[in-house]
Design an enzyme around this catalytic site. Structure first.
Site, PDB file in Angstrom:
ATOM      1  N   LYS A   6       0.971  -1.233  -0.115  1.00  0.00           N
ATOM      2  CA  LYS A   6      -0.052  -0.122   0.369  1.00  0.00           C
ATOM      3  C   LYS A   6       0.964   1.315  -0.633  1.00  0.00           C
ATOM      4  O   LYS A   6       0.593   2.153  -0.739  1.00  0.00           O
ATOM      5  CB  LYS A   6      -1.013  -0.067   1.321  1.00  0.00           C
ATOM      6  N   LYS A  50     -11.952  -3.874  -6.756  1.00  0.00           N
ATOM      7  CA  LYS A  50     -12.497  -2.350  -6.622  1.00  0.00           C
ATOM      8  C   LYS A  50     -11.897  -1.909  -6.484  1.00  0.00           C
ATOM      9  O   LYS A  50     -12.108  -0.829  -7.258  1.00  0.00           O
ATOM     10  CB  LYS A  50     -13.582  -2.401  -5.100  1.00  0.00           C
ATOM     11  N   LYS A 110      -7.238  -9.053 -12.474  1.00  0.00           N
ATOM     12  CA  LYS A 110      -7.170  -9.632 -10.475  1.00  0.00           C
ATOM     13  C   LYS A 110      -8.674  -8.628 -10.280  1.00  0.00           C
ATOM     14  O   LYS A 110      -8.245  -7.248 -10.030  1.00  0.00           O
ATOM     15  CB  LYS A 110      -6.425  -9.390  -9.481  1.00  0.00           C
TER      16      LYS A 110
HETATM   17  P1  ADP Z   1     -10.540  -6.576  -3.194  1.00  0.00           P
HETATM   18  O1  ADP Z   1      -9.592  -6.748  -4.105  1.00  0.00           O
HETATM   19  O2  ADP Z   1     -11.747  -6.050  -4.209  1.00  0.00           O
HETATM   20  O3  ADP Z   1     -10.723  -5.149  -2.505  1.00  0.00           O
HETATM   21  P2  ADP Z   1     -10.951  -7.894  -1.272  1.00  0.00           P
HETATM   22  O4  ADP Z   1      -8.848  -7.596  -0.527  1.00  0.00           O
HETATM   23  O5  ADP Z   1     -11.314  -6.825   0.395  1.00  0.00           O
HETATM   24  O6  ADP Z   1     -10.974  -7.672  -2.320  1.00  0.00           O
HETATM   25  O7  ADP Z   1     -10.988  -9.162  -1.047  1.00  0.00           O
HETATM   26  C1  ADP Z   1     -11.453  -9.992  -0.028  1.00  0.00           C
HETATM   27  C2  ADP Z   1     -11.377 -11.215  -0.031  1.00  0.00           C
HETATM   28  O8  ADP Z   1     -11.719 -12.341  -0.967  1.00  0.00           O
HETATM   29  C3  ADP Z   1     -10.211 -11.281  -0.467  1.00  0.00           C
HETATM   30  O9  ADP Z   1      -9.931 -12.833   1.023  1.00  0.00           O
HETATM   31  C4  ADP Z   1      -9.915 -12.920  -1.512  1.00  0.00           C
HETATM   32  O10 ADP Z   1      -9.723 -13.543  -1.218  1.00  0.00           O
HETATM   33  C5  ADP Z   1     -10.983 -12.713  -1.795  1.00  0.00           C
HETATM   34  N1  ADP Z   1     -10.451 -12.321  -3.579  1.00  0.00           N
HETATM   35  C6  ADP Z   1     -10.773 -10.865  -3.877  1.00  0.00           C
HETATM   36  N2  ADP Z   1     -10.363 -10.710  -5.270  1.00  0.00           N
HETATM   37  C7  ADP Z   1     -10.860 -11.430  -5.831  1.00  0.00           C
HETATM   38  C8  ADP Z   1     -10.220 -12.672  -7.222  1.00  0.00           C
HETATM   39  N3  ADP Z   1     -10.559 -11.371  -8.050  1.00  0.00           N
HETATM   40  N4  ADP Z   1     -10.199 -13.486  -7.268  1.00  0.00           N
HETATM   41  C9  ADP Z   1      -9.993 -14.624  -6.034  1.00  0.00           C
HETATM   42  N5  ADP Z   1      -9.991 -14.054  -4.849  1.00  0.00           N
HETATM   43  C10 ADP Z   1     -10.922 -13.004  -4.351  1.00  0.00           C
END
Ligand code: ADP
Ligand code: TRP
Length: 325
Positions: free
Chosen positions: A110, A192, A189
């Site tokens: 970050k 959000k 990937k």
């Molecule tokens: P974002 O990347 O949208 O901020 P988060 O980091 O809050 O998502 O993700 C929460 C959970 O969802 C994580 O533990 C992760 O394992 C799963 N996750 C998020 N995005 C993906 C993705 N594109 N493919 C598989 N798992 C995901």
């Protein structure tokens, strides 16, 4: 076996969250003593607007309930309704070596992205350790991105137990079987932070528009295509039955199928997959009191456990009244 996991309410949940984490969380409910919470204290590290934080937290609660979280079986609460966890985070902070946190890659990432870090972001893994240790969790099912945070938790628990006597259960991580990373609309990937998501509960017409707009390569219809590198195929794989996946794979390799045809099928599959849950989601939207009651009841049950743990911890470290020898 007690399992615990938290999900940050940092935006609308997308199908990457569902297939990557939530689906497995929900499946684990059947055979475990489940403790799941919405990590609104953690979400504060990115300074959301107050109304947004409260709304998103509530939306995540509705999403989980619509998708099958069973509040009779699983304790489900809003992290900030059990504020004891911040006290525990402080106590754990005082035995956490700075170097342990400085090595955390999610923090370093970050900062590398140019985010100006606050202390909460730096201390994030300590609060996460408090979440886990507070509830005597044996297993923490998380995505691979969280592995390091569970290791930090174990280090903190072992250090605390060595310094103050056996107080905490040392948890194991359970890395969720990775569906391969769910790709987003731009092939990166789904996340959000990249603005490339398909939200679980956005209107079906939006899902259609989004999928149809996914950019593909220019391989002509008649030529063979590689299913392994195609993000449309990756989406199809999430919601289709094994037999259908095999059929499409054969069609890709043989050539003669256009991306437009596959996209249409992906839209149908995704919409069908979530349709029953969507109905439940709409019912919950109309019965917000029920959702609030579930969270309140979850907080009450979580707080009972938290108070017991805190008595043990405060005793162990010497907070509170002088004890007779
Ligand atoms: P974002 O990347 O949208 O901020 P988060 O980091 O809050 O998502 O993700 C929460 C959970 O969802 C994580 O533990 C992760 O394992 C799963 N996750 C998020 N995005 C993906 C993705 N594109 N493919 C598989 N798992 C995901
Ligand atoms: N850091 C986790 C994530 O971003 C969310 C979380 C907070 C968590 N506390 C937790 C996960 C405790 C597991 C256990 O996904």
């Amino acid at each position: 076996m007690r399992i615990l996991s938290g999900i940050q309410p940092s935006g609308k949940l997308h199908i990457g969250n569902f297939f990557g984490a939530m689906r497995q969380h929900l499946a684990l409910q059947a055979d475990h003593d489940g403790f799941y919470f919405i990590a609104d204290y953690h979400a504060m590290t990115s300074n959301p607007a107050p109304a947004e934080l409260a709304t998103r937290t509530f939306e995540v609660a509705m999403d989980y309930l619509a998708l099958g979280l069973d509040p009779k079986k699983t304790v489900f609460w809003r992290q900030s309704d059990v504020p004891e966890v911040t006290e525990l985070a402080w106590i754990l902070s005082c035995i956490t070596p700075l170097g342990l946190l400085q090595r955390c890659t999610s923090y370093k990432d970050k900062v590398a992205q140019g985010l100006s870090p606050n202390h909460g972001l730096f201390a994030y893994p300590v609060l996460q350790a408090a979440d886990i240790l507070m509830f005597d969790s044996n297993l923490v099912p998380v995505g691979a991105d969280q592995k390091q945070h569970i290791e930090v938790t174990r280090d903190i628990a072992l250090k605390f137990n060595a310094q103050y006597g056996e107080t905490f259960v040392v948890p194991e991580e359970q890395i969720l079987k990775s569906v391969a990373v769910v790709p987003g609309l731009d092939g990166r990937k789904m996340s959000k932070s990249y603005n490339n998501t398909i939200e679980i509960f956005e209107p079906e017409s939006n899902i259609k528009k989004k999928v149809m707009r996914i950019v593909t390569d220019s391989t002509p219809v008649e030529e063979p295509k590689d299913p392994q590198t195609c993000s449309i195929f990756a989406l199809l794989r999430l919601a289709a039955e094994a037999e259908e996946i095999a059929e499409w794979e054969a069609k890709y390799l043989a050539g003669g199928v256009g991306y437009g045809t596959v996209k249409k099928r992906v839209v149908e599959l995704l919409c069908e997959y979530f349709r029953p849950y969507r109905q439940r989601r709409e019912e919950l939207e109309r019965d917000r009191d029920f959702v609030e009651d579930v969270l309140r009841d979850g907080a009450r049950r979580a707080r009972d456990v938290a108070r017991t743990t805190m008595n043990r911890v405060r005793d162990a470290v010497g907070l509170g009244k002088v004890r007779n020898a």
